[in-house]
Write a protein that holds these residues in place. Structure first.
Motif, PDB file in Angstrom:
ATOM      1  N   ALA A   1      60.638  54.509  -3.177  1.00  0.00           N
ATOM      2  CA  ALA A   1      61.436  54.595  -1.954  1.00  0.00           C
ATOM      3  C   ALA A   1      62.894  54.921  -2.246  1.00  0.00           C
ATOM      4  N   ALA A   2      63.483  55.663  -1.326  1.00  0.00           N
ATOM      5  CA  ALA A   2      64.903  56.020  -1.392  1.00  0.00           C
ATOM      6  C   ALA A   2      65.496  55.859   0.011  1.00  0.00           C
ATOM      7  N   PRO A   3      66.777  55.531   0.082  1.00  0.00           N
ATOM      8  CA  PRO A   3      67.685  55.269  -1.040  1.00  0.00           C
ATOM      9  C   PRO A   3      67.351  53.962  -1.745  1.00  0.00           C
ATOM     10  N   ALA A   4      67.731  53.887  -3.022  1.00  0.00           N
ATOM     11  CA  ALA A   4      67.519  52.660  -3.785  1.00  0.00           C
ATOM     12  C   ALA A   4      68.313  51.513  -3.177  1.00  0.00           C
ATOM     13  N   LEU A   5      67.796  50.296  -3.373  1.00  0.00           N
ATOM     14  CA  LEU A   5      68.510  49.097  -2.954  1.00  0.00           C
ATOM     15  C   LEU A   5      69.197  48.463  -4.155  1.00  0.00           C
ATOM     16  N   THR A   6      70.111  47.555  -3.896  1.00  0.00           N
ATOM     17  CA  THR A   6      70.635  46.692  -4.947  1.00  0.00           C
ATOM     18  C   THR A   6      69.741  45.457  -5.043  1.00  0.00           C
ATOM     19  N   ALA A   7      69.836  44.740  -6.140  1.00  0.00           N
ATOM     20  CA  ALA A   7      69.080  43.499  -6.275  1.00  0.00           C
ATOM     21  C   ALA A   7      69.480  42.500  -5.197  1.00  0.00           C
ATOM     22  N   ARG A   8      70.740  42.500  -4.818  1.00  0.00           N
ATOM     23  CA  ARG A   8      71.184  41.591  -3.755  1.00  0.00           C
ATOM     24  C   ARG A   8      70.489  41.927  -2.430  1.00  0.00           C
ATOM     25  N   GLN A   9      70.351  43.224  -2.148  1.00  0.00           N
ATOM     26  CA  GLN A   9      69.670  43.622  -0.920  1.00  0.00           C
ATOM     27  C   GLN A   9      68.191  43.254  -0.952  1.00  0.00           C
ATOM     28  N   VAL A  10      67.573  43.406  -2.121  1.00  0.00           N
ATOM     29  CA  VAL A  10      66.170  42.983  -2.264  1.00  0.00           C
ATOM     30  C   VAL A  10      66.057  41.483  -2.015  1.00  0.00           C
TER      31      VAL A  10
ATOM     32  N   GLN B   1      68.019  39.590  -0.265  1.00  0.00           N
ATOM     33  CA  GLN B   1      68.250  39.284   1.153  1.00  0.00           C
ATOM     34  C   GLN B   1      66.990  39.511   1.971  1.00  0.00           C
ATOM     35  N   GLN B   2      66.306  40.605   1.712  1.00  0.00           N
ATOM     36  CA  GLN B   2      65.081  40.884   2.462  1.00  0.00           C
ATOM     37  C   GLN B   2      63.960  39.922   2.081  1.00  0.00           C
ATOM     38  N   ALA B   3      63.864  39.591   0.794  1.00  0.00           N
ATOM     39  CA  ALA B   3      62.837  38.648   0.363  1.00  0.00           C
ATOM     40  C   ALA B   3      63.107  37.255   0.930  1.00  0.00           C
ATOM     41  N   ALA B   4      64.374  36.840   0.941  1.00  0.00           N
ATOM     42  CA  ALA B   4      64.720  35.526   1.480  1.00  0.00           C
ATOM     43  C   ALA B   4      64.357  35.444   2.962  1.00  0.00           C
TER      44      ALA B   4
ATOM     45  N   ALA C   1      61.915  36.975   4.383  1.00  0.00           N
ATOM     46  CA  ALA C   1      60.457  36.840   4.450  1.00  0.00           C
ATOM     47  C   ALA C   1      60.007  35.413   4.145  1.00  0.00           C
ATOM     48  N   TYR C   2      60.701  34.745   3.227  1.00  0.00           N
ATOM     49  CA  TYR C   2      60.358  33.371   2.867  1.00  0.00           C
ATOM     50  C   TYR C   2      60.987  32.346   3.810  1.00  0.00           C
ATOM     51  N   GLY C   3      61.947  32.772   4.618  1.00  0.00           N
ATOM     52  CA  GLY C   3      62.662  31.842   5.474  1.00  0.00           C
ATOM     53  C   GLY C   3      63.574  30.917   4.701  1.00  0.00           C
ATOM     54  N   THR C   4      64.215  31.472   3.662  1.00  0.00           N
ATOM     55  CA  THR C   4      65.102  30.669   2.824  1.00  0.00           C
ATOM     56  C   THR C   4      66.451  31.362   2.698  1.00  0.00           C
ATOM     57  N   ARG C   5      67.381  30.732   1.994  1.00  0.00           N
ATOM     58  CA  ARG C   5      68.714  31.303   1.811  1.00  0.00           C
ATOM     59  C   ARG C   5      68.681  32.430   0.777  1.00  0.00           C
ATOM     60  N   ALA C   6      69.489  33.461   1.033  1.00  0.00           N
ATOM     61  CA  ALA C   6      69.567  34.608   0.124  1.00  0.00           C
ATOM     62  C   ALA C   6      70.678  34.374  -0.886  1.00  0.00           C
ATOM     63  N   ARG C   7      70.335  33.718  -1.981  1.00  0.00           N
ATOM     64  CA  ARG C   7      71.313  33.479  -3.047  1.00  0.00           C
ATOM     65  C   ARG C   7      70.870  34.228  -4.294  1.00  0.00           C
ATOM     66  N   ILE C   8      71.815  34.865  -4.984  1.00  0.00           N
ATOM     67  CA  ILE C   8      71.491  35.589  -6.212  1.00  0.00           C
ATOM     68  C   ILE C   8      72.688  35.555  -7.142  1.00  0.00           C
ATOM     69  N   SER C   9      72.419  35.434  -8.432  1.00  0.00           N
ATOM     70  CA  SER C   9      73.480  35.460  -9.441  1.00  0.00           C
ATOM     71  C   SER C   9      73.092  36.439 -10.538  1.00  0.00           C
ATOM     72  N   GLY C  10      74.104  37.091 -11.109  1.00  0.00           N
ATOM     73  CA  GLY C  10      73.874  38.009 -12.211  1.00  0.00           C
ATOM     74  C   GLY C  10      73.852  37.280 -13.542  1.00  0.00           C
ATOM     75  N   LEU C  11      72.993  37.734 -14.426  1.00  0.00           N
ATOM     76  CA  LEU C  11      72.904  37.167 -15.775  1.00  0.00           C
ATOM     77  C   LEU C  11      73.681  38.064 -16.721  1.00  0.00           C
ATOM     78  N   PRO C  12      74.821  37.625 -17.258  1.00  0.00           N
ATOM     79  CA  PRO C  12      75.606  38.487 -18.147  1.00  0.00           C
ATOM     80  C   PRO C  12      74.908  38.709 -19.489  1.00  0.00           C
ATOM     81  N   LYS C  13      75.284  39.781 -20.145  1.00  0.00           N
ATOM     82  CA  LYS C  13      74.646  40.133 -21.405  1.00  0.00           C
ATOM     83  C   LYS C  13      74.855  39.060 -22.460  1.00  0.00           C
ATOM     84  N   TRP C  14      76.033  38.439 -22.492  1.00  0.00           N
ATOM     85  CA  TRP C  14      76.290  37.420 -23.506  1.00  0.00           C
ATOM     86  C   TRP C  14      75.344  36.239 -23.337  1.00  0.00           C
ATOM     87  N   LEU C  15      75.029  35.908 -22.082  1.00  0.00           N
ATOM     88  CA  LEU C  15      74.117  34.791 -21.837  1.00  0.00           C
ATOM     89  C   LEU C  15      72.704  35.146 -22.282  1.00  0.00           C
ATOM     90  N   MET C  16      72.272  36.377 -22.005  1.00  0.00           N
ATOM     91  CA  MET C  16      70.936  36.793 -22.427  1.00  0.00           C
ATOM     92  C   MET C  16      70.826  36.802 -23.945  1.00  0.00           C
TER      93      MET C  16
END
Length: 303
Positions: A222-231, A233-236, A238-253
């Motif tokens: 599908a296009a246009p591509a979404l951001t992970a935050r947008q994904v 938000q839409q998934a949250a 569907a689940y009826g929950t809060r749309a919270r997301i955090s990025g995992l930095p490379k140093w942490l990985m």
């Protein structure tokens, strides 16, 4: 006979669903521990790193699908993928079978702009180097007339009932538990995702379209591509929950990777998450069908 090599994965499952309506030929499912998808499926136990076992598995096939997955380890990929491709090419040539290779985008490396079928190979990871090597093996065999084949290439997966896809593991599963979603790198960059039922349906359709052979195809995404935050938000929603997301930095990985091998093995692919990752499937869409919109795909994946 249509033969699926690597028959226990997500794409094999989707092929088992979409191929029967398109062909009267039965399915043969090949892996170390194959499991039936349809009542009439033939099950064959084989190790694809073994030439003789691979040849026996391919014998009698009209079309062979190489959809095998290997443990996510550089050393395993470097050792086994070239062997598997060599064995499968030799077996298809010996038995006159067509080959459909299900591929990813690692060989492209870091791409500025959309990835297309014309994007040159420029791997910047060890796993990407392996994928470029085996893709070149296949393309050279096609050019030499050894096999009739096509390459079906997908972006990162998402979809229902997937255990090991990053969006499912870090976004859907976390939100379903009421936890915050996570994403490697920057969750506000565009990141194309291929819906797995579309990938299976498209691969089955290509394999049963004679004119599709001899080409590389980007599977419908599908296009246009979404951001992970947008994904998220839409998934949250569907689940009826809060749309919270955090990025995992490379140093942490990297730090986690000292103790957790799958995380350590994924660090070299981090470039896919700190730059836009946009996949173009317009060639396929012009000739076959449009991809499932993200809103519908996310609704089906959020189970």
């Amino acid at each position: 006979m249509h033969t699926i090599l690597g028959a226990n994965g997500t794409i094999a499952r989707e092929l088992g669903r979409y191929l029967p309506p398109l062909t009267a030929e039965p399915l043969r499912l090949v892996s170390r521990q194959p499991q039936q998808l349809n009542p009439t499926d033939e099950l064959v136990v084989a190790d694809l790193t073994d030439p003789a076992q691979t040849a026996r598995a391919v014998a009698g096939s009209s079309v062979v699908y190489l959809v095998a997955g290997l443990p996510y380890q550089v050393a395993t990929w470097q050792r086994d993928w070239p062997r598997i491709m060599t064995n499968v090419l030799n077996a298809c040539e010996q038995h006159g079978a067509k080959l459909v290779f299900f591929d990813n985008v690692y060989m492209y490396g870091l791409v500025e702009g959309p990835m297309t079928e014309a994007t040159p190979f420029n791997p910047i990871s060890k796993k990407g180097e392996v994928r470029a090597r085996i893709a070149h093996q296949l393309l050279e065999a096609m050019q030499a007339g050894r096999v009739e084949a096509l390459i079906a290439r997908a972006a990162d997966f998402y979809g229902p009932a997937i255990a090991n896809a990053v969006p499912n593991q870090l976004i859907f599963d976390n939100l379903k538990k009421g936890s915050a979603a996570q994403w490697p790198g920057n969750p506000d960059l565009l990141h194309s995702l291929t819906f797995t039922p579309d990938a299976g349906r498209a691969t089955a359709l290509l394999a049963t379209t004679p004119a599709a052979f001899g080409q590389t195809w980007h599977l419908p995404t599908a296009a246009p591509a979404l951001t992970a935050r947008q994904v998220a938000q839409q998934a949250a929603a569907a689940y009826g929950t809060r749309a919270r997301i955090s990025g995992l930095p490379k140093w942490l990985m990297r730090a986690v990777g000292l103790f957790v091998e799958p995380v350590r093995e994924s660090v070299e692919m981090f470039y896919q998450y700190d730059h836009p990752y946009v996949f173009d499937s317009s060639k396929f869409e012009r000739q076959f069908f449009a991809p499932t919109p993200y809103a519908e795909g996310i609704r089906q994946a959020a189970v």
